[in-house]
Scaffold this motif. Sequence first.
Motif, PDB file in Angstrom:
ATOM      1  N   ALA A  11      -2.188  81.564-170.627  1.00 47.78           N
ATOM      2  CA  ALA A  11      -2.863  82.821-170.944  1.00 47.78           C
ATOM      3  C   ALA A  11      -3.963  83.124-169.937  1.00 47.78           C
ATOM      4  CB  ALA A  11      -3.438  82.765-172.358  1.00 47.78           C
ATOM      5  N   ALA A  12      -4.771  82.126-169.610  1.00 48.08           N
ATOM      6  CA  ALA A  12      -5.848  82.343-168.639  1.00 48.08           C
ATOM      7  C   ALA A  12      -5.286  82.598-167.252  1.00 48.08           C
ATOM      8  CB  ALA A  12      -6.777  81.127-168.617  1.00 48.08           C
ATOM      9  N   ALA A  13      -4.269  81.829-166.879  1.00 53.57           N
ATOM     10  CA  ALA A  13      -3.711  81.950-165.527  1.00 53.57           C
ATOM     11  C   ALA A  13      -3.112  83.324-165.281  1.00 53.57           C
ATOM     12  CB  ALA A  13      -2.671  80.863-165.295  1.00 53.57           C
ATOM     13  N   ARG A  14      -2.514  83.918-166.295  1.00 55.99           N
ATOM     14  CA  ARG A  14      -1.939  85.252-166.131  1.00 55.99           C
ATOM     15  C   ARG A  14      -3.005  86.271-165.734  1.00 55.99           C
ATOM     16  NH1 ARG A  14       2.174  85.356-171.398  1.00 55.99           N
ATOM     17  NH2 ARG A  14       3.948  84.343-170.355  1.00 55.99           N
ATOM     18  N   GLN A  15      -4.208  86.077-166.226  1.00 60.38           N
ATOM     19  CA  GLN A  15      -5.313  86.950-165.851  1.00 60.38           C
ATOM     20  C   GLN A  15      -5.915  86.535-164.501  1.00 60.38           C
ATOM     21  OE1 GLN A  15      -5.626  89.580-167.794  1.00 60.38           O
ATOM     22  NE2 GLN A  15      -4.155  88.685-169.233  1.00 60.38           N
ATOM     23  N   MET A  16      -6.027  85.235-164.280  1.00 58.06           N
ATOM     24  CA  MET A  16      -6.609  84.735-163.034  1.00 58.06           C
ATOM     25  C   MET A  16      -5.760  85.081-161.815  1.00 58.06           C
ATOM     26  SD  MET A  16      -7.895  80.964-164.319  1.00 58.06           S
ATOM     27  CE  MET A  16      -9.290  80.771-165.437  1.00 58.06           C
ATOM     28  N   ILE A  17      -4.448  85.118-161.997  1.00 58.66           N
ATOM     29  CA  ILE A  17      -3.547  85.473-160.893  1.00 58.66           C
ATOM     30  C   ILE A  17      -3.871  86.878-160.387  1.00 58.66           C
ATOM     31  CG2 ILE A  17      -1.152  86.098-160.376  1.00 58.66           C
ATOM     32  CD1 ILE A  17      -0.305  83.680-162.094  1.00 58.66           C
ATOM     33  N   LYS A  18      -4.186  87.790-161.286  1.00 58.24           N
ATOM     34  CA  LYS A  18      -4.511  89.163-160.896  1.00 58.24           C
ATOM     35  C   LYS A  18      -5.765  89.203-160.030  1.00 58.24           C
ATOM     36  CE  LYS A  18      -2.685  90.820-165.330  1.00 58.24           C
ATOM     37  NZ  LYS A  18      -3.057  91.473-166.623  1.00 58.24           N
ATOM     38  N   GLN A  19      -6.733  88.347-160.340  1.00 58.75           N
ATOM     39  CA  GLN A  19      -7.994  88.342-159.590  1.00 58.75           C
ATOM     40  C   GLN A  19      -7.987  87.334-158.452  1.00 58.75           C
ATOM     41  OE1 GLN A  19      -9.919  87.462-163.303  1.00 58.75           O
ATOM     42  NE2 GLN A  19     -10.521  85.404-162.689  1.00 58.75           N
ATOM     43  N   ARG A  20      -6.919  86.527-158.402  1.00 60.66           N
ATOM     44  CA  ARG A  20      -6.726  85.510-157.356  1.00 60.66           C
ATOM     45  C   ARG A  20      -7.892  84.521-157.286  1.00 60.66           C
ATOM     46  NH1 ARG A  20      -2.155  86.648-154.812  1.00 60.66           N
ATOM     47  NH2 ARG A  20      -2.496  84.969-153.271  1.00 60.66           N
TER      48      ARG A  20
END
Length: 251
Positions: free
Chosen positions: A125-134
């Motif tokens: 769940a966190a990674a899906r958001q973190m990927i967007k912000q790199r």
Amino acid sequence: MLLSEKNAIVYGAAGPIGSAVARSFAAAGATVHLAGRTRSRLEKVADEIRAAGGTAETAEVDALDESSVDQHAEQVAASAGSIDVSFNLIGHQQQFGTPLVEQDLATFELPVHTAVRTFYLTTRAAARQMIKQRSGVVLTFGGYGPPAANLGGFQTGFGAVEALRRNFSVELGQYGIRVLTLQTGGIPEAIPDSFDEQTRAAITAAAVRETLLQRAATLDDVGTVAVFAASDQAKALTGTGINLTVGAVPD
């Protein structure tokens, strides 16, 4: 401050380790999103953080439920603008004292299933958001030390999480996301109150016995190192564990 303008989710934030880390994150400047199953316990931690000048939000989240975890992460990212740190510190059911050959399958596999499921769901769940912000940092707690007797599936669960952590590290590195384990040999302050005095004393002695400084890691130790691990000062660290066993586990 090391975590200024960072948004950190702490799962299991009402527990002894989770609340200690949440307070340390907030003291370092992060906005801390406290996630757990009991709102009243989370609010108590949040009030302590706010009284000390920090910023905290609370949410009822079942860290073993896919939709609950996903919805919360999406809400935090939408309202706060980012998820910079995710740290899963939920409590795990412990069934100690019985040899593996005498345990039933359900008792053995419960801590393994729980540990892997919750780390997978919260990290995904966190990674899906973190990927967007790199960018972002995912932390897990436990590690895997020398095998010990009569721990049931507890240590096996930690080993499985370590394998999953390595997988996530490899896949998420290309997006600038770091994944780390904080490993201790046990924290006497975090022993459940439900344990009797004799059991508490035995666990404390075991946690101290193999250390080189004749003391176990404390909650403050974990909070301090968690802040460092989550900060840009640790930007070269990923795909590994940070050893807080006070020498009990050499490397």
